[in-house]
Design a protein around this motif. Structure first.
Motif, PDB file in Angstrom:
ATOM      1  N   ILE A  19       0.996  -0.998  -0.052  1.00  0.00           N
ATOM      2  CA  ILE A  19       0.077   0.016   0.013  1.00  0.00           C
ATOM      3  C   ILE A  19       0.986   1.197   0.007  1.00  0.00           C
ATOM      4  CG2 ILE A  19      -1.708   1.413   1.528  1.00  0.00           C
ATOM      5  CD1 ILE A  19      -2.634  -1.329   2.433  1.00  0.00           C
ATOM      6  N   ARG A  20       1.719   1.382   1.082  1.00  0.00           N
ATOM      7  CA  ARG A  20       2.827   2.535   0.897  1.00  0.00           C
ATOM      8  C   ARG A  20       3.556   2.634  -0.299  1.00  0.00           C
ATOM      9  NH1 ARG A  20       3.475   0.454   6.259  1.00  0.00           N
ATOM     10  NH2 ARG A  20       5.207  -0.867   5.529  1.00  0.00           N
ATOM     11  N   ILE A  21       3.963   1.607  -1.045  1.00  0.00           N
ATOM     12  CA  ILE A  21       4.720   1.756  -2.366  1.00  0.00           C
ATOM     13  C   ILE A  21       3.747   2.312  -3.580  1.00  0.00           C
ATOM     14  CG2 ILE A  21       5.761   0.298  -4.224  1.00  0.00           C
ATOM     15  CD1 ILE A  21       6.898  -1.382  -2.113  1.00  0.00           C
ATOM     16  N   ALA A  27       1.324   9.528  -5.418  1.00  0.00           N
ATOM     17  CA  ALA A  27       1.470  10.853  -4.906  1.00  0.00           C
ATOM     18  C   ALA A  27       2.039  11.942  -5.793  1.00  0.00           C
ATOM     19  CB  ALA A  27       2.320  10.877  -3.635  1.00  0.00           C
ATOM     20  N   PRO A  28       3.059  11.654  -6.550  1.00  0.00           N
ATOM     21  CA  PRO A  28       3.766  12.567  -7.596  1.00  0.00           C
ATOM     22  C   PRO A  28       2.665  12.828  -8.683  1.00  0.00           C
ATOM     23  CG  PRO A  28       5.309  11.231  -7.160  1.00  0.00           C
ATOM     24  CD  PRO A  28       4.178  10.483  -6.702  1.00  0.00           C
ATOM     25  N   PHE A  29       1.803  12.111  -9.111  1.00  0.00           N
ATOM     26  CA  PHE A  29       0.849  12.275 -10.205  1.00  0.00           C
ATOM     27  C   PHE A  29      -0.116  13.300  -9.597  1.00  0.00           C
ATOM     28  CE2 PHE A  29       2.243   8.370 -11.606  1.00  0.00           C
ATOM     29  CZ  PHE A  29       2.503   8.438 -12.909  1.00  0.00           C
ATOM     30  N   TRP A  30      -0.445  13.280  -8.412  1.00  0.00           N
ATOM     31  CA  TRP A  30      -1.541  13.927  -7.732  1.00  0.00           C
ATOM     32  C   TRP A  30      -0.879  15.434  -7.452  1.00  0.00           C
ATOM     33  CZ3 TRP A  30      -6.422  13.739  -7.824  1.00  0.00           C
ATOM     34  CH2 TRP A  30      -6.950  12.424  -7.904  1.00  0.00           C
ATOM     35  N   LEU A  31       0.384  15.180  -6.896  1.00  0.00           N
ATOM     36  CA  LEU A  31       1.183  16.611  -6.884  1.00  0.00           C
ATOM     37  C   LEU A  31       1.200  17.488  -8.163  1.00  0.00           C
ATOM     38  CD1 LEU A  31       2.668  18.436  -4.882  1.00  0.00           C
ATOM     39  CD2 LEU A  31       4.633  17.128  -5.909  1.00  0.00           C
ATOM     40  N   PHE A  48       2.824  16.852   2.436  1.00  0.00           N
ATOM     41  CA  PHE A  48       2.817  15.991   3.819  1.00  0.00           C
ATOM     42  C   PHE A  48       2.589  14.462   3.499  1.00  0.00           C
ATOM     43  CE2 PHE A  48       1.429  20.316   5.940  1.00  0.00           C
ATOM     44  CZ  PHE A  48       2.757  20.256   6.432  1.00  0.00           C
ATOM     45  N   VAL A  49       1.947  13.892   2.696  1.00  0.00           N
ATOM     46  CA  VAL A  49       1.452  12.576   2.234  1.00  0.00           C
ATOM     47  C   VAL A  49       2.914  11.844   1.787  1.00  0.00           C
ATOM     48  CG1 VAL A  49       0.437  11.228   0.719  1.00  0.00           C
ATOM     49  CG2 VAL A  49      -0.960  12.825   1.926  1.00  0.00           C
ATOM     50  N   ILE A  50       3.581  12.709   0.988  1.00  0.00           N
ATOM     51  CA  ILE A  50       5.022  12.154   0.421  1.00  0.00           C
ATOM     52  C   ILE A  50       5.890  12.252   1.620  1.00  0.00           C
ATOM     53  CG2 ILE A  50       6.890  12.587  -1.085  1.00  0.00           C
ATOM     54  CD1 ILE A  50       4.943  13.812  -2.940  1.00  0.00           C
ATOM     55  N   ILE A  51       5.710  13.117   2.199  1.00  0.00           N
ATOM     56  CA  ILE A  51       6.930  13.049   3.631  1.00  0.00           C
ATOM     57  C   ILE A  51       6.567  11.907   4.625  1.00  0.00           C
ATOM     58  CG2 ILE A  51       7.630  14.168   5.658  1.00  0.00           C
ATOM     59  CD1 ILE A  51       7.483  16.884   3.776  1.00  0.00           C
TER      60      ILE A  51
END
Length: 67
Positions: A19-21, A27-31, A48-51
């Protein structure tokens, strides 16, 4: 589109590491999407999610390999 696909796939999984992977991949796509649409509040949330995912991976996934 890829961000939502990876997030949905991550929600179907049961192993936390997977799930984390997948969440880290999404996350970068959403960013990028939020930056393109000037949704700066969501950009802060994405950072914050990426960190958070990086910290969780460092504590839970990489730590186990060294022990």
């Amino acid at each position: 589109m890829l961000g939502i696909i990876f997030e949905i796939m991550a929600l179907w999984l049961t192993k936390e590491k997977n799930i984390r992977i997948l969440s880290m991949v999404a996350a970068p796509f959403w960013l990028a999407y939020n930056l393109a649409n000037s949704a700066y509040g969501s950009v802060v949330g994405n950072v914050f999610v990426i960190i958070s995912i990086i910290v969780a991976m460092a504590r839970l996934d990489f730590k186990k390999k060294t022990e």
